[in-house]
Design a protein around this motif. Structure first.
Motif, PDB file in Angstrom:
ATOM      1  N   ILE A   1       0.835  -1.194   0.000  1.00 58.56           N
ATOM      2  CA  ILE A   1       0.000   0.000   0.000  1.00 58.56           C
ATOM      3  C   ILE A   1       0.872   1.248   0.000  1.00 58.56           C
ATOM      4  O   ILE A   1       0.636   2.182  -0.762  1.00 58.56           O
ATOM      5  CB  ILE A   1      -0.955  -0.013   1.214  1.00 58.56           C
ATOM      6  CG1 ILE A   1      -1.906  -1.204   1.094  1.00 58.56           C
ATOM      7  CG2 ILE A   1      -1.720   1.295   1.313  1.00 58.56           C
ATOM      8  CD1 ILE A   1      -2.693  -1.482   2.336  1.00 58.56           C
ATOM      9  N   ASP A   2       1.902   1.258   0.826  1.00 58.29           N
ATOM     10  CA  ASP A   2       2.814   2.404   0.870  1.00 58.29           C
ATOM     11  C   ASP A   2       3.554   2.567  -0.448  1.00 58.29           C
ATOM     12  O   ASP A   2       3.725   3.685  -0.936  1.00 58.29           O
ATOM     13  CB  ASP A   2       3.819   2.251   2.003  1.00 58.29           C
ATOM     14  CG  ASP A   2       3.154   2.327   3.372  1.00 58.29           C
ATOM     15  OD1 ASP A   2       2.107   2.995   3.475  1.00 58.29           O
ATOM     16  OD2 ASP A   2       3.684   1.731   4.314  1.00 58.29           O
TER      17      ASP A   2
ATOM     18  N   ASN B   1       1.120   4.101  -2.945  1.00 57.36           N
ATOM     19  CA  ASN B   1       0.861   5.521  -2.675  1.00 57.36           C
ATOM     20  C   ASN B   1       2.048   6.398  -3.073  1.00 57.36           C
ATOM     21  O   ASN B   1       1.866   7.481  -3.627  1.00 57.36           O
ATOM     22  CB  ASN B   1       0.522   5.726  -1.204  1.00 57.36           C
ATOM     23  CG  ASN B   1      -0.861   5.213  -0.876  1.00 57.36           C
ATOM     24  OD1 ASN B   1      -1.721   5.110  -1.745  1.00 57.36           O
ATOM     25  ND2 ASN B   1      -1.075   4.859   0.373  1.00 57.36           N
ATOM     26  N   LYS B   2       3.264   5.947  -2.807  1.00 57.50           N
ATOM     27  CA  LYS B   2       4.448   6.712  -3.201  1.00 57.50           C
ATOM     28  C   LYS B   2       4.571   6.796  -4.721  1.00 57.50           C
ATOM     29  O   LYS B   2       4.882   7.844  -5.275  1.00 57.50           O
ATOM     30  CB  LYS B   2       5.709   6.085  -2.614  1.00 57.50           C
ATOM     31  CG  LYS B   2       5.851   6.305  -1.132  1.00 57.50           C
ATOM     32  CD  LYS B   2       7.096   5.630  -0.603  1.00 57.50           C
ATOM     33  CE  LYS B   2       7.187   5.754   0.902  1.00 57.50           C
ATOM     34  NZ  LYS B   2       8.349   5.032   1.445  1.00 57.50           N
TER      35      LYS B   2
ATOM     36  N   PHE C   1       2.123   6.436  -6.951  1.00 55.12           N
ATOM     37  CA  PHE C   1       1.007   7.183  -7.504  1.00 55.12           C
ATOM     38  C   PHE C   1       1.156   8.679  -7.244  1.00 55.12           C
ATOM     39  O   PHE C   1       0.726   9.498  -8.058  1.00 55.12           O
ATOM     40  CB  PHE C   1      -0.309   6.687  -6.914  1.00 55.12           C
ATOM     41  CG  PHE C   1      -1.516   7.318  -7.528  1.00 55.12           C
ATOM     42  CD1 PHE C   1      -1.911   6.991  -8.816  1.00 55.12           C
ATOM     43  CD2 PHE C   1      -2.259   8.246  -6.832  1.00 55.12           C
ATOM     44  CE1 PHE C   1      -3.024   7.570  -9.386  1.00 55.12           C
ATOM     45  CE2 PHE C   1      -3.368   8.839  -7.393  1.00 55.12           C
ATOM     46  CZ  PHE C   1      -3.757   8.502  -8.682  1.00 55.12           C
ATOM     47  N   ALA C   2       1.772   9.069  -6.139  1.00 58.55           N
ATOM     48  CA  ALA C   2       1.926  10.482  -5.795  1.00 58.55           C
ATOM     49  C   ALA C   2       2.805  11.214  -6.808  1.00 58.55           C
ATOM     50  O   ALA C   2       2.675  12.416  -6.988  1.00 58.55           O
ATOM     51  CB  ALA C   2       2.510  10.618  -4.400  1.00 58.55           C
TER      52      ALA C   2
ATOM     53  N   SER D   1      -2.256  12.153  -9.951  1.00 59.09           N
ATOM     54  CA  SER D   1      -2.469  12.594  -8.577  1.00 59.09           C
ATOM     55  C   SER D   1      -2.497  14.116  -8.502  1.00 59.09           C
ATOM     56  O   SER D   1      -3.273  14.688  -7.773  1.00 59.09           O
ATOM     57  CB  SER D   1      -1.398  12.038  -7.656  1.00 59.09           C
ATOM     58  OG  SER D   1      -0.140  12.596  -7.981  1.00 59.09           O
TER      59      SER D   1
END
Length: 93
Positions: free
Chosen positions: A72-73, A76-77, A79-80, A85
């Motif tokens: 998950i982390d 998120n990294k 995708f950011a 985003s």
């Protein structure tokens, strides 16, 4: 028994649940690259599992969050840093 019912590579394989550390041996034709020495001293192919009956909440009765690789982390990294985003943040304003 019918002839040619099972695949040619049907053999004993060790399945190891890495979230609980438990393992079991059974017949399978799963493709593996790793091997492991079992309790009988023989070397068998190793199939790695993230979840099995040893760690699944339905069988254990315990709710346990399994995130072995921090997926998950990582998502998120990753995708950011994308253009999607930034566009989503601007649309919210």
């Amino acid at each position: 028994m019918k002839k040619d019912l099972h695949p040619d590579n049907y053999r004993m394989v060790v399945f190891k649940d890495f979230s609980s550390g438990d393992s079991f041996i059974t017949r399978s034709c799963v493709a593996t690259k790793d091997t492991i020495t079992w309790e009988d001293g023989k070397e068998y192919p190793l199939a790695k599992l993230e979840i099995s009956a040893y760690s699944h909440p339905f069988f254990t009765g315990k709710m346990k969050f399994v995130d072995t690789a921090g997926r998950i982390d990582k998502f998120n990294k990753k995708f950011a840093k994308t253009r999607f985003s930034k566009k989503a943040e601007q649309d919210e304003d």
